[in-house]
Each structure stands twice: as C-alpha cells, then as structure tokens.
Scaffold this active site. Structure first.
Site, mmCIF file in Angstrom:
data_model
loop_
_atom_site.group_PDB
_atom_site.id
_atom_site.type_symbol
_atom_site.label_atom_id
_atom_site.label_comp_id
_atom_site.label_asym_id
_atom_site.label_seq_id
_atom_site.Cartn_x
_atom_site.Cartn_y
_atom_site.Cartn_z
ATOM 1 N N HIS A 181 0.837 -1.206 0.000
ATOM 2 C CA HIS A 181 0.000 0.000 0.000
ATOM 3 C C HIS A 181 0.875 1.262 0.000
ATOM 4 O O HIS A 181 0.647 2.187 -0.787
ATOM 5 C CB HIS A 181 -0.933 -0.039 1.226
ATOM 6 C CG HIS A 181 -1.768 1.191 1.426
ATOM 7 N ND1 HIS A 181 -3.149 1.156 1.423
ATOM 8 C CD2 HIS A 181 -1.435 2.487 1.661
ATOM 9 C CE1 HIS A 181 -3.609 2.384 1.635
ATOM 10 N NE2 HIS A 181 -2.586 3.207 1.783
ATOM 11 N N GLU A 182 1.887 1.271 0.888
ATOM 12 C CA GLU A 182 2.754 2.462 0.990
ATOM 13 C C GLU A 182 3.612 2.619 -0.255
ATOM 14 O O GLU A 182 3.854 3.738 -0.710
ATOM 15 C CB GLU A 182 3.638 2.398 2.244
ATOM 16 C CG GLU A 182 2.884 2.366 3.568
ATOM 17 C CD GLU A 182 1.761 3.365 3.657
ATOM 18 O OE1 GLU A 182 1.916 4.499 3.168
ATOM 19 O OE2 GLU A 182 0.700 3.017 4.212
HETATM 20 NI NI NI Z 1 -2.380 5.216 2.291
#
Ligand code: NI
Length: 164
Positions: free
Chosen positions: A131-132
């Site tokens: 996600h990051e």
């Molecule tokens: Ni985020």
C-alpha cells in the site's frame, strides 16, 4: 513540528516521488516525524507524499513489530498468490474497502541510518508495504477497486464534504 497529512484531491498524492539523494540527519529526522505523525493518526503506514514530501520514503508500524523506515525501496518479488483484505488510508479518512494484493512481498530498502536491508513479509506487514509503495508511485488504494466501487466511494466522500 506537526506534519499535515494531505488528503484525496491533493495533486502531490498523484506524483511519482523522487529518489532520496542522501540519508543524512535531516532525512532521519523526517523519518522520525513521519513515525510520530503515523502514531498520532493511528495509522499503520505513512508515505512521504502523504506528508507533502515527494520523496521515496515510507514508514510502517504494525502491531507486535518495531517501527520500520523504508527509503528508496525496490520490490524484488511478490507472490502469485493474492489475498483480499480491508484497507484504509490516512489520506482518504473514513473510507475502507477490500483490496486484492499479492500475499507476500520481498523488498529491499535503506533504513533511516543509511543501512540497506532486505525483508520478506506476509500478512498485514506485506499488505501495508504494498500500500505504501503504491503511494510513491502516485497510486491510491481506491485505484485498485472496480470502477463501480470507486464511483460509490467518491460519491460517499462528496456527500460527507457537502455535510461538513
Ligand atoms: Ni495510504
């Protein structure tokens, strides 16, 4: 200094972040400020662009694991096997949706002390890393949903904004 977290609609969230040129004391301090902001926001991951820093850095702090800093990360490998898991994002407050991603990830990066490391992750750690990493590419988790789902989320956000 408090970090302001950018939210959906801010152009910077859509930029591809630039590599970090040097891991010096200033960068180490930035990483610490990001970890503080993460804790304050009760999140588990925060990427540079979310804090208005268009650099390839993100921080992760999942339960029962030490806080981790990833600078200039490269994803070496992801599993063929995927899993569906609910995600949220400090930049899209109040929105949660199930996202399909690889089950495991192998990543190489540098920490805030300028030391390189390689990490193989699965479960929630793999999830938050992927996600990051997306944030560094200007990608948000809602981009990974069906067009139908995205539309519903944008409508929900617009409704909330109208009320506020
Ligand atoms: Ni985020």
């Amino acid at each position: 200094m408090d970090m302001r977290i950018l939210t959906l609609g801010d152009e910077l969230l859509r930029h591809k972040a630039e590599p970090v040129a040097d891991i010096d004391s200033e960068m180490a301090q930035t990483a610490q400020l990001m970890l503080d902001a993460l804790e304050e926001g009760k999140g588990i991951g925060l990427a540079g662009p979310q804090a208005g820093i268009s650099k390839r850095i993100f921080v992760v702090h999942v339960k029962e694991d030490a806080p981790r800093v990833f600078i200039n990360p490269s994803i070496i490998e992801t599993s063929q096997e995927t899993v569906k898991f609910e995600e949220g994002c400090l930049s899209i407050p109040g929105i949660w949706a199930e996202v399909v991603r690889p089950k495991t990830v192998k990543i190489q990066a540098w920490n805030e002390k300028g030391r390189p490391f390689t990490l193989e992750a699965d479960g929630i750690l793999a999830r938050v890393i992927l996600h990051e990493y997306d944030h560094l590419e200007g990608v948000l988790f809602i981009d990974r949903l069906s067009e139908f789902k995205q539309k519903r989320i944008l409508e929900k956000i617009a409704k909330k904004k109208a009320k506020a």
